[in-house]
Structure formats: C-alpha cells, structure tokens
Write an enzyme that holds these catalytic residues in place. Structure first.
Site, PDB file in Angstrom:
ATOM      1  N   LYS A  91     -39.871  63.150  -7.663  1.00 15.74           N
ATOM      2  CA  LYS A  91     -40.534  64.127  -6.784  1.00 15.74           C
ATOM      3  C   LYS A  91     -40.952  63.453  -5.466  1.00 15.74           C
ATOM      4  O   LYS A  91     -40.998  62.215  -5.392  1.00 15.74           O
ATOM      5  CB  LYS A  91     -41.765  64.703  -7.498  1.00 15.74           C
ATOM      6  CG  LYS A  91     -42.840  63.677  -7.829  1.00 15.74           C
ATOM      7  CD  LYS A  91     -43.878  64.250  -8.800  1.00 15.74           C
ATOM      8  CE  LYS A  91     -44.951  63.231  -9.123  1.00 15.74           C
ATOM      9  NZ  LYS A  91     -45.797  63.650 -10.247  1.00 15.74           N
ATOM     10  N   TYR A  98     -54.418  51.498  23.330  1.00 17.72           N
ATOM     11  CA  TYR A  98     -55.319  52.615  23.619  1.00 17.72           C
ATOM     12  C   TYR A  98     -56.773  52.236  23.380  1.00 17.72           C
ATOM     13  O   TYR A  98     -57.082  51.500  22.442  1.00 17.72           O
ATOM     14  CB  TYR A  98     -54.981  53.804  22.714  1.00 17.72           C
ATOM     15  CG  TYR A  98     -53.699  54.506  23.102  1.00 17.72           C
ATOM     16  CD1 TYR A  98     -53.436  54.878  24.415  1.00 17.72           C
ATOM     17  CD2 TYR A  98     -52.756  54.821  22.128  1.00 17.72           C
ATOM     18  CE1 TYR A  98     -52.258  55.533  24.745  1.00 17.72           C
ATOM     19  CE2 TYR A  98     -51.587  55.483  22.452  1.00 17.72           C
ATOM     20  CZ  TYR A  98     -51.342  55.836  23.767  1.00 17.72           C
ATOM     21  OH  TYR A  98     -50.189  56.486  24.091  1.00 17.72           O
TER      22      TYR A  98
HETATM   23  C1  LIG Z   1     -45.893  62.613 -11.226  1.00 15.66           C
HETATM   24  C2  LIG Z   1     -45.851  62.899 -12.673  1.00 15.66           C
HETATM   25  C3  LIG Z   1     -45.407  61.921 -13.589  1.00 15.66           C
HETATM   26  C4  LIG Z   1     -45.117  60.486 -13.198  1.00 15.66           C
HETATM   27  O1  LIG Z   1     -46.313  59.746 -13.172  1.00 15.66           O
HETATM   28  P1  LIG Z   1     -46.340  58.174 -12.832  1.00 15.66           P
HETATM   29  O2  LIG Z   1     -47.750  57.798 -12.987  1.00 15.66           O
HETATM   30  O3  LIG Z   1     -45.856  58.055 -11.431  1.00 15.66           O
HETATM   31  O4  LIG Z   1     -45.411  57.516 -13.783  1.00 15.66           O
HETATM   32  C5  LIG Z   1     -45.262  62.295 -14.918  1.00 15.66           C
HETATM   33  N1  LIG Z   1     -45.573  63.549 -15.329  1.00 15.66           N
HETATM   34  C6  LIG Z   1     -46.034  64.495 -14.486  1.00 15.66           C
HETATM   35  C7  LIG Z   1     -46.385  65.836 -15.013  1.00 15.66           C
HETATM   36  C8  LIG Z   1     -46.203  64.201 -13.133  1.00 15.66           C
HETATM   37  O5  LIG Z   1     -46.690  65.138 -12.307  1.00 15.66           O
END
Ligand SMILES: *Cc1c(COP(=O)(O)O)cnc(C)c1O
Length: 366
Positions: A37, A262
């Site tokens: 994701k 800046y």
């Molecule tokens: C993002 C997510 C993961 C992965 O988690 P990590 O800590 O990055 O391994 C697993 N399950 C769900 C539902 C998530 O939203």
C-alpha cells in the site's frame, strides 16, 4: 520522462533478503502476503510487486485504485484491498481485486453488486475488530453475517482477518494475547457454519517477530519487507530497501558574517564551504531537518543541513569534505539514517518512507 536527479533506489536485493528472513522464521506452509500500500511504503508498488510476484502468495493495498494499478502492471497474484468503499466495488470486481468486508453495510452492498453482475463465489475477506477499534465486524455480528453468507452463492469467504493494535510493544503483551484469543474464537465460530475452511491471518511484521505462534495460514508483512523490525536487533538482520540519492548542484564559499538561505537562518561564524542539493521539503524532506538538525552523507562523511530546508533545495556544510559539483550524495542510505531522520522529525520510519514525494524518480536495482 522524469530525469530529475534526485532518485530513490529500491533495492531488489534487500526486498528479497528481507522476505527470506521472514520466511525462515515461519512454518513452511504459512503463506506470505506482501503489503504494498501507499506506493509500496513510499517506493513504487508496481515495481516492488512485479519484482516479488512469484515469491509471495498475496499482495495487499489499502485502496481499490492501488490494486488496479498493480493489475495494469500485469500482476496476476491475488490482491487484497484492505479498505474498500461501496463505490469501489465495480472497480474491484472488474480488476479481480478481493475486498476486505468490514461491516454489514459493505457486506450487503457487495452482495447486491455481485448479484447485479451475475458473479458467483467471488472471493471476499471478513475483517474483524479485536481491539484496534479501527475497521471490522464485531464478534456479535457472526450469526447475522453467516446467515447472510450461507444463503447466497455470490460470494465465498477466502479468509478471515484481524489486525493487532500493539504487536510491537511488549508492555502490551496481555492486550495482544487477548486480541489473539478473541480472533481464535471468531475463526472457530465461523468454521462451524461452513463446509470449507477459509484462511485466517492477523500478524503484521512485528506480530511475526513477537507472536509467531499466531501465524495461522498467512502473515501480512509490510515494513519488514522494506528493512525495519521493531527493534535494533531485528532491524540489523534486515536490509534497507529505500536509498535516497541526489547530487551536488553547486558549491559556494560563504565568508564569515554572511548568511545562507531563507530568513538568513544560517550565519557563518567562519568561512564555510557549502553545497546546494536539489531536494527539498516538496520531495518529502521535512523542514524539521534544517538548522543543523539533520545531515546528508557525502563520500561517507556527514554534511549537516544548514539554514532552512527550501521547497526544492537544501544547503549543506561541506567545509571538511573533499567533494566537487556533480558528486553523488545520500539523503539516506541505511536504516540508521532513516531512523535518525524519524527521530528528529518526531515520527516513525513508516512516515519518513511514505513521505518521499512522487516528484522523486524511482528505480529498482536488482
Ligand atoms: C499496513 C498493514 C499491515 C502491514 O503492517 P506492517 O507493520 O507494516 O508490517 C498489515 N495489516 C494491515 C491491516 C495493515 O493495514
């Protein structure tokens, strides 16, 4: 073509190493879902998924359009969409994406959609809330869910999942064990209704590290794939997959008394040699790293970021570094670099990685 000189190198070697590290810790039959994701945690989901497609069993994305993008990259591996909305169901079935269904409203809407399209046995995943209080059915919903699902031919439960709230925190061990116990009860109750056995999964990266006994049929690995465990020791076993590089655009000699950038935020108390680097806060480099707090690496030496971080540039102190215009620099190269930036920015590695803006070109190096 994006020929911007600042580049995020994604290390295929690191991804592969990290995947193998987790595989070695799991039962041979436990399936691996790679979480890609948010552009593969700020890298490039299409490149990462394409590289891993024959090495993992599943991919997960948060939103439907992220899954569609993977399908356009000719990825045929099953893709779980963790957080779909009703208005995404058309896109989901058109692209063979698998929705996580988290309440009665999404369940009923998905069934209506599947019926309208004449779809049968469509794979869906049932998400349960066991304490995170974010998304998911409650255990009390089970009789109602199962009454609905057992009386339709349009869907089939591919898996049952939940998500831990504090798997990285050993002070919350009792809470987590309670979540896991809850999850076990949920899957057993559901299995009683069915003549087939959906998969069960609840562990994220730190879940795999701290609660391997709860690996069930599959685990969902995100941050670990990109090189971060939940402590120094675990992280040192992993390899960093995100390497952010740039070059020196220009070198100036700033005389004692002059200022840089800046708001004249840097004042030279002695003659100072500085380099200008084409990367700034619009690229995801936080303004909090300015005024000497953060540094970059040039020829293995630290060059502090001086003055304010600009939108498109930073200036760094290279008085003691032998370098020249056009030389390569690392914004971050190692996990330690990323953790230093996280700590200065008062955040976690996840945020530093996902902040790298889409202006930065991505290349996967094998
Ligand atoms: C993002 C997510 C993961 C992965 O988690 P990590 O800590 O990055 O391994 C697993 N399950 C769900 C539902 C998530 O939203």
């Amino acid at each position: 073509m994006n020929n911007h000189v600042s580049v995020l190198e994604i290390s295929g070697n690191a991804l592969e190493h990290n995947l193998q590290y987790f595989k070695n810790r799991l039962h041979q039959k436990t399936k691996i879902l790679a979480v890609v994701k948010a552009f593969g945690y700020g890298s490039d989901a299409n490149k990462v998924a394409y590289f891993l497609k024959d090495k993992v069993d599943y991919f997960a994305v948060a939103y439907a359009h992220e899954g569609t993008s993977l399908r356009k990259t000719k990825i045929t591996t099953p893709i779980l969409v963790l957080h779909p909305q009703i208005q995404n169901f058309e896109e989901i079935t058109r692209n063979q994406l698998e929705p996580s269904i988290y309440n009665l409203k999404t369940l009923n809407a998905f069934l209506t959609h599947a019926q309208e399209k004449g779809i049968n046995s469509y794979p869906i995943h049932l998400k349960f809330n066991t304490g995170l209080n974010r998304l998911g059915f409650s255990k009390d919903n089970i009789p109602k869910i199962m009454e609905i699902i057992c009386s339709t031919k349009h869907v089939k439960i591919k898996s049952i999942l939940s998500h831990l709230a504090a798997s990285e925190d050993n002070n919350e061990r009792d809470f987590t064990l309670n979540q896991l116990q809850n999850f076990k009860e949920i899957i057993n109750q559901i299995y009683d209704y069915l003549d087939y056995t959906p998969m069960a999964h609840t562990l994220n990266t730190s879940g795999v590290i701290n609660y391997p006994e709860a690996q069930f049929d599959m685990v969902r690995i995100g941050i670990g794939l990109y090189g971060f465990g939940n402590n120094k020791k675990e992280t040192s076993q992993l390899k960093n997959s995100h390497i952010l590089k740039s070059i020196i655009s220009q070198i100036h000699i700033v005389k004692k008394g002059e200022t840089v950038g800046y708001n004249r935020a840097f004042k030279a108390f002695k003659n100072t040699t500085i380099a200008t680097i084409p990367i700034g806060h619009a690229d995801g480099l936080s303004r909090r790293l300015g005024k000497g707090k953060g540094h970059i690496t040039i020829h293995n030496q630290r060059a502090p970021i001086i003055g304010n971080v600009c939108m498109d540039m930073i200036m760094v102190d290279i008085t003691n570094i032998k370098c020249t215009e056009g030389d390569h620099v690392f914004i971050f190269k190692t996990q330690e670099d990323i953790l230093t930036i996280s700590s200065i920015s008062e955040t976690i590695s996840y945020e530093i990685l996902t902040l790298i803006s889409q202006r930065i070109k991505r290349i996967l190096i094998c």
